[in-house]
Structure formats: C-alpha cells, structure tokens
Design an enzyme around this catalytic site. Structure first.
Site, PDB file in Angstrom:
ATOM      1  NE  ARG A  21      -3.215  -2.529   2.667  1.00 47.37           N
ATOM      2  CZ  ARG A  21      -4.527  -2.700   2.774  1.00 47.37           C
ATOM      3  NH1 ARG A  21      -5.325  -1.673   2.828  1.00 47.37           N
ATOM      4  NH2 ARG A  21      -5.035  -3.907   2.841  1.00 47.37           N
ATOM      5  CE  LYS A 246     -15.996   4.263   7.366  1.00 46.47           C
ATOM      6  NZ  LYS A 246     -14.543   4.462   7.253  1.00 46.47           N
ATOM      7  CB  THR A 276      -6.891   9.439  25.615  1.00 49.54           C
ATOM      8  OG1 THR A 276      -5.760   9.136  26.442  1.00 49.54           O
ATOM      9  CG2 THR A 276      -7.203  10.925  25.707  1.00 49.54           C
ATOM     10  CB  THR A 361      -9.307  -4.056   1.209  1.00 50.17           C
ATOM     11  OG1 THR A 361      -8.137  -3.560   1.886  1.00 50.17           O
ATOM     12  CG2 THR A 361     -10.485  -3.200   1.581  1.00 50.17           C
TER      13      THR A 361
HETATM   14  C1  LIG Z   1     -18.068  -1.716   7.828  1.00 44.52           C
HETATM   15  C2  LIG Z   1     -17.087  -0.914   8.602  1.00 44.52           C
HETATM   16  N1  LIG Z   1     -17.178  -0.911   9.943  1.00 44.52           N
HETATM   17  C3  LIG Z   1     -16.324  -0.202  10.700  1.00 44.52           C
HETATM   18  C4  LIG Z   1     -15.313   0.546  10.108  1.00 44.52           C
HETATM   19  C5  LIG Z   1     -14.382   1.322  10.974  1.00 44.52           C
HETATM   20  O1  LIG Z   1     -14.821   2.658  11.082  1.00 44.52           O
HETATM   21  P1  LIG Z   1     -13.784   3.809  11.387  1.00 44.52           P
HETATM   22  O2  LIG Z   1     -13.177   4.213  10.096  1.00 44.52           O
HETATM   23  O3  LIG Z   1     -14.580   4.883  12.042  1.00 44.52           O
HETATM   24  O4  LIG Z   1     -12.760   3.224  12.314  1.00 44.52           O
HETATM   25  C6  LIG Z   1     -15.176   0.577   8.724  1.00 44.52           C
HETATM   26  C7  LIG Z   1     -14.108   1.382   8.093  1.00 44.52           C
HETATM   27  O5  LIG Z   1     -14.068   1.676   6.952  1.00 44.52           O
HETATM   28  C8  LIG Z   1     -16.082  -0.177   7.955  1.00 44.52           C
HETATM   29  O6  LIG Z   1     -15.976  -0.211   6.613  1.00 44.52           O
END
Ligand SMILES: Cc1ncc(COP(=O)(O)O)c(C=O)c1O
Length: 403
Positions: A21, A246, A276, A361
């Site tokens: 990556r 997001k 924290t 991924t």
């Molecule tokens: C389905 C899903 N759950 C949880 C997360 C984790 O969320 P965060 O980016 O707020 O850590 C992601 C991250 O992309 C996700 O795709």
C-alpha cells in the site's frame, strides 16, 4: 537476530504481489473539497478526490468547522484522560444524547473510532454473555471479525446476506444466547443487507441483533439515521453501531441501544475503558454535523443525484461497474498490478485520485476502484472522470469482471 530482514522479506512479498500500500500525500483544503493538493516528488498539484468517505463533504461544512473551532477555543485540544478518569467532557455527553436520539434508542456510547466500537462491543458481548454464540455475516468488516475472535465466544459464519442460511444456523445453535452481527451497507461491494428479513429471523430466535451502519449513517433515512431509519426498523434492532468519521466528517465511533446494553459495554469493554477519550472539539463538531443532517436533506439529495449521474455516464461509456442500491460505485479491474497502474495514471495524467482497492480488503481477483461521488462533485468533474476512464479502458485493455 536481523529483525529488519524479517520485516523487509515480507514487505518484498507484498510488493511482488502488487499488494503493497502506498499513501497518496494529500492536503485537503477546507472550502474546496473534493479538490485537494497532492504532494509528489517535491511538486504540489491540484487533484479531485473520488474515493473519500467524507461522503457528504461535512468535514468542511461551515457549521461543523465553526463548532470545532469554538470548542477548541473553550476546551482546548485533548480530552485529558480516559472517560472514567477526568476525560469526560460535557460535549461527549451531549453527543451521546444526540446519537441516541438519532437512532431512537435509550442510550449511546462513544469510542475513538468505528473500528474500536465494533471491536470493543463485540469482544465484550461475546466474552461476557455466558455461553454466547455469535453468528456473523461472512463479509463482515475486519473490526467485527477481530472483536468476535478476541471474545473467544463460539462463532458461526452465515452466507452473505442470506437470511435463510442464518435461520438454519440459528436453529442448529439451539437454546443458547445468540448474537447476530451484520452490516447495512457493505463497504466494498456497496450492497445492502435484507435487514427486515434478518430482523424477523433474529426475533423468531430471540437473538440479539447487531448492525454496523458505518457506511449508512448520515446518508440514508430522512434524518440520516441510516438504512434502519429509512426502513423504519431501528426500534427492532438491539444495537446499532456507527462512525463519526465518514458521512459526519469527523472521527470516532459509537454504539446505541438500551441503557442496560450501553452501560454493560461501558463497564466491561477494555477498548472503551483504557483509552483517552475523543477530543471534546471533535465531539462538538460531530454533534453539529449530526444536527445539520437531521434537519437538512440537501447534501443527501445532491449526492444521490451525482451517484445517479455518474452511473448513467459510466453505462453510456461502457465502463463496467457493480450494480447496487447504494452510493458506492465499484469499477472492477480484477488484477492488483493493473489496478495500481490505472490509479497511478488517473492521478499522474488526469489529476484524479481514486485509491486502488486490493487484497486483503477485497478477495484476490476482484481488485477495483471504489468510487464515491459526493454532493460537491461538479458536472465537469463527472465528465472529466468518465473521459479519463474511457481513455484508459481503451489504452490498457483492462480485464474486468463484474459480479
Ligand atoms: C463496515 C465498517 N465498519 C467499521 C469501520 C471502521 O470505522 P472507522 O473508520 O470509524 O474506524 C469501517 C471502516 O471503513 C467499515 O468499513
């Protein structure tokens, strides 16, 4: 022992597979997103971001930015401690109240990320509910998989989005406490779970339903409460998990549910207790973002229009993309090296940033560009992207496999 040699050896394998990556060095510019500056080889150039999870551009929304700046000025930068030891700020409590209200639940609990919220909640439920079994959709996110694994509870995988398979597997588990974990919008294919059927199966078996709405909160439902709000099903789900990172444009994660459930996770989850708290200013900004998206549909409306426009333009140009009912447009490449090459050409020749999505991924052979149109992409941006992809399709003879 030459540890660096061990590290390098595995990194070299990743590189040889095309799965190493590489970060894009971006400088998001408040006020002009999805335009950003890309720093590369000592040069800076403007690019258009097409793969952001700041789906609605709320990270630069004036009200949200103002709320964060004001809270930094009044509360300073960090929380100063864990939630239990001096780190709970009034902004955290206001945000938890806002989130519980968003989902129509008794309570909410904040975490430092969506990943941590899934990991902490599932590891606690699995470990602390005596004799629990967790039934997990086979395509659940890594944060859920790791949380379940860490809990050491028995785990049963059910076929992706297949509520009949879930039903059979719940039957087979018999009379034990059961937790059913799944997502609403799956992030890489953009498909949406048959939530109503899954909820009905959970109810029939007395299972606790756990839904990850990370890619849906802010985006779906009249107030941004996710697909569960859109379908009027939030009250039938025991635990809704989401992110502030997001569509809400900030950072952090949360769960919502009954007061007892949230208090249980608050009291036993190491991922909540021993870290924290989020900066108060992040909580203030997230609350402003949620309030805005509860009241205004404008961003969602513009974003949906752009998703439809881009899909239609891709169809007309003959560029294969996965069909789904969400805002995520996967353009399939099917090979990690080609996927990176396409992404590099888009960036270098066209000023278009779409990160390649490779294994782990997504499964090997399904490497793709994951395109997320936002409300702030212009018609000219859409034309530019489609022109660039069309030219690449001809130039590279990319092997595509659309599921
Ligand atoms: C389905 C899903 N759950 C949880 C997360 C984790 O969320 P965060 O980016 O707020 O850590 C992601 C991250 O992309 C996700 O795709």
């Amino acid at each position: 022992m030459d540890f660096d040699a061990i590290f390098q050896d595995q990194l070299d394998t990743l590189k040889a597979e095309g799965n190493y990556r590489v970060f894009a060095d971006l400088e998001r510019r408040c006020g002009s997103f999805p335009k950003a500056a890309n720093h590369k080889d000592g040069k800076v150039r403007d690019v258009t971001v097409w793969c952001s999870n700041d789906y609605l551009g709320m990270g630069q929304n004036e009200t949200v930015v103002k709320a964060m700046v004001e809270a930094v000025q009044t509360c300073g930068t960090g929380a100063g401690g864990t939630r239990n030891i001096s780190g709970t700020n009034h902004h955290h409590l206001l945000l938890e109240h806002e989130l519980a209200d968003l989902h129509g639940k008794e309570a909410a609990l904040l975490f430092t990320s969506g990943y941590v919220s899934n990991w902490a909640a599932l590891s606690t439920l699995g470990a602390r509910i005596p004799n629990a079994v967790i039934l997990s959709d086979e395509k659940n996110h890594a944060s859920m998989i790791e949380g379940i694994r860490h809990s050491r509870a028995d785990k049963v995988l059910w076929k992706h989005n297949d509520w009949r398979d879930l039903d059979r597997k719940l039957h087979a588990v018999g009379d034990r406490p059961k937790v059913v974990a799944f997502e609403s919008v799956y992030s890489m294919d953009g498909d949406i779970a048959p939530i109503r059927e899954i909820v009905e199966v959970c109810e029939a078996h007395g299972a606790l339903s756990y839904i990850d709405e990370v890619h849906a909160v802010g985006m779906y439902g009249p107030h941004g409460g996710g697909v569960t709000e859109e379908l009027g099903l939030a009250h039938r789900i025991d635990l809704i998990e989401g992110t502030l990172g997001k569509a809400f444009g900030c950072v952090g994660g949360y769960i919502t549910g009954s007061a007892a459930l949230c208090d249980f996770v608050r009291s036993f989850a190491s991922g909540f207790i021993f870290t924290t708290a989020l900066p108060p200013a992040v909580a203030a900004a997230a609350a402003a973002s949620i309030r805005h998206l509860k009241q205004s549909d404008e961003e969602r409306r513009m974003q949906k229009a752009n998703v439809a426009k881009l899909r239609a333009r891709l169809d007309r140009a003959g560029i294969p993309h996965m069909a789904n009912d969400s805002h995520i447009i996967p353009v399939m490449i099917g090979d990690p090296v080609k996927c990176r090459m396409v992404s590099n050409i888009l960036m270098d020749d066209w000023g278009i940033y779409v990160q390649p999505i490779n294994y782990p991924t997504v499964p090997k052979g399904t490497e793709r560009l994951r395109i997320t149109p936002g409300p702030l992409h212009s018609d000219a941006d859409i034309d530019h992207l489609v022109t660039a992809l069309s030219s690449l399709w001809q130039r590279c003879a990319v092997a595509h496999a659309v599921a």
